[in-house]
Design a protein around this motif. Structure first.
Motif, PDB file in Angstrom:
ATOM      1  N   GLY A  33       9.119   8.915   3.692  1.00 12.71           N
ATOM      2  CA  GLY A  33       8.330   8.062   4.566  1.00 12.71           C
ATOM      3  C   GLY A  33       6.900   8.542   4.729  1.00 12.71           C
ATOM      4  O   GLY A  33       6.458   9.491   4.064  1.00 12.71           O
ATOM      5  N   PRO A  34       6.151   7.910   5.617  1.00  8.75           N
ATOM      6  CA  PRO A  34       4.736   8.255   5.806  1.00  8.75           C
ATOM      7  C   PRO A  34       4.514   9.693   6.262  1.00  8.75           C
ATOM      8  O   PRO A  34       3.442  10.246   6.050  1.00  8.75           O
ATOM      9  N   LEU A  83       9.709   2.333  11.698  1.00  2.84           N
ATOM     10  CA  LEU A  83       8.339   2.203  12.206  1.00  2.84           C
ATOM     11  C   LEU A  83       7.928   0.732  12.254  1.00  2.84           C
ATOM     12  O   LEU A  83       7.253   0.294  13.182  1.00  2.84           O
ATOM     13  N   ASP A  84       8.350  -0.045  11.247  1.00  2.00           N
ATOM     14  CA  ASP A  84       8.038  -1.477  11.221  1.00  2.00           C
ATOM     15  C   ASP A  84       8.622  -2.209  12.430  1.00  2.00           C
ATOM     16  O   ASP A  84       8.053  -3.202  12.896  1.00  2.00           O
ATOM     17  N   LEU A 115      -2.063   6.097   7.308  1.00  2.01           N
ATOM     18  CA  LEU A 115      -1.498   6.943   6.260  1.00  2.01           C
ATOM     19  C   LEU A 115      -2.377   8.158   5.991  1.00  2.01           C
ATOM     20  O   LEU A 115      -1.882   9.263   5.754  1.00  2.01           O
ATOM     21  N   HIS A 122      -3.372   0.190   8.323  1.00  2.00           N
ATOM     22  CA  HIS A 122      -2.301   1.014   7.769  1.00  2.00           C
ATOM     23  C   HIS A 122      -2.835   2.142   6.897  1.00  2.00           C
ATOM     24  O   HIS A 122      -2.294   3.263   6.921  1.00  2.00           O
ATOM     25  N   LYS A 131      10.903   6.964   9.509  1.00  2.00           N
ATOM     26  CA  LYS A 131      10.955   6.208   8.257  1.00  2.00           C
ATOM     27  C   LYS A 131      10.252   4.865   8.421  1.00  2.00           C
ATOM     28  O   LYS A 131      10.171   4.315   9.525  1.00  2.00           O
ATOM     29  N   SER A 132       9.771   4.326   7.325  1.00  5.73           N
ATOM     30  CA  SER A 132       8.962   3.100   7.364  1.00  5.73           C
ATOM     31  C   SER A 132       9.717   1.935   7.980  1.00  5.73           C
ATOM     32  O   SER A 132       9.148   1.161   8.772  1.00  5.73           O
ATOM     33  N   LYS A 133      10.977   1.771   7.641  1.00  5.62           N
ATOM     34  CA  LYS A 133      11.742   0.637   8.156  1.00  5.62           C
ATOM     35  C   LYS A 133      11.801   0.653   9.678  1.00  5.62           C
ATOM     36  O   LYS A 133      11.637  -0.381  10.334  1.00  5.62           O
ATOM     37  N   TYR A 168      -0.949   1.729  12.780  1.00  8.32           N
ATOM     38  CA  TYR A 168       0.133   1.501  11.820  1.00  8.32           C
ATOM     39  C   TYR A 168       0.205   0.034  11.410  1.00  8.32           C
ATOM     40  O   TYR A 168       0.403  -0.285  10.234  1.00  8.32           O
TER      41      TYR A 168
END
Length: 234
Positions: free
Chosen positions: A65-66, A139-140, A164, A160, A135-137, A156
């Motif tokens: 992830g980021p 965070l979304d 990052l 974005h 993780k990105s999922k 974010y």
């Protein structure tokens, strides 16, 4: 290279006389549950503090992830009212994350774990939720109302690339020698900044009680790799 701390040492005896035998038993059960399969997420290491059972020290190695590459120290604090009230997870240095309060450094669980349920919620659930939140999922899915740090949430979702870039910089710093080994590699003082860097603040605050890293020399590193190869081949 560095050697990682053990995940499952024996819990030390509480030195606080206000901790009842029943509370001590509840904490011990929680700790032992982390030794079961999938009890403690991969990449997270936990050990009780020498100060007592109500304080656990932890390290989170972020692999994907980021925030990949980050090495984040945290403290898990149990209230005297546990398990009626859940523990507090506080990072020991600044963490650039929408669920981490920038003032208190406390990570706020979202969803079901935002309200602790006695006997239904456990430390294992909290640690797995912590890992997912990086993780990105996950965070979304964080809403602005859930975010403890609105500025990071906004970056974010609306800037974005800037997010990052800043996250990458902080990840590199968290894994730097001056942060992992502050006694061996002290950071040079900055005449333009009076605020202590996160590694120094963390070391002074936790002192000898925190999980510490040991840098391996070439011979130790070679023996470690040889042991790993033997374990895989066996």
């Amino acid at each position: 290279m560095f050697s990682s701390p053990l995940r499952s040492p024996k819990p030390c005896q509480p030195i606080d006389p206000e901790i009842s035998p029943l509370l001590a038993a509840e904490i011990a059960i929680e700790f032992n549950s982390l030794r079961t399969p999938r009890g403690c997420p991969e990449g997270i290491y936990i050990t009780p503090s020498r100060e007592g059972l109500l304080r656990w020290n932890g390290v989170f190695f972020v692999h994907r992830g980021p925030y990949a590459g980050s090495i984040l120290r945290f403290t898990l604090l149990f209230p005297y009212t546990y398990p009626q009230n859940g523990p507090t997870l506080r990072f020991d240095s600044d963490v650039f994350h929408p669920l981490v309060d920038p003032k208190t450094k406390i990570w706020r669980a979202k969803g079901r774990l935002s309200s602790w349920r006695t006997r239904l919620d456990h430390v294992s659930h909290l640690l797995h939720a912590l890992k997912r939140s990086f993780k990105s999922k996950e965070l979304d899915s964080i809403t602005e109302e859930e975010a403890a740090n609105k500025q990071v949430w906004s970056l974010y979702h609306h800037s974005h690339q800037t997010f990052l870039s800043l996250t990458s910089q902080r990840s590199l710093h968290s894994a730097s020698r001056s942060t992992l080994f502050p006694e061996e590699y002290p950071a040079p003082p900055s005449p333009t900044r009076t605020r202590k860097i996160s590694g120094q603040s963390m070391t002074e605050e936790l002192g000898k009680q925190a999980i510490k890293f040991k840098e391996l020399d070439n011979e130790e590193e070679r023996r470690l790799w040889d042991d790993l190869k033997k374990g895989l081949s066996g």
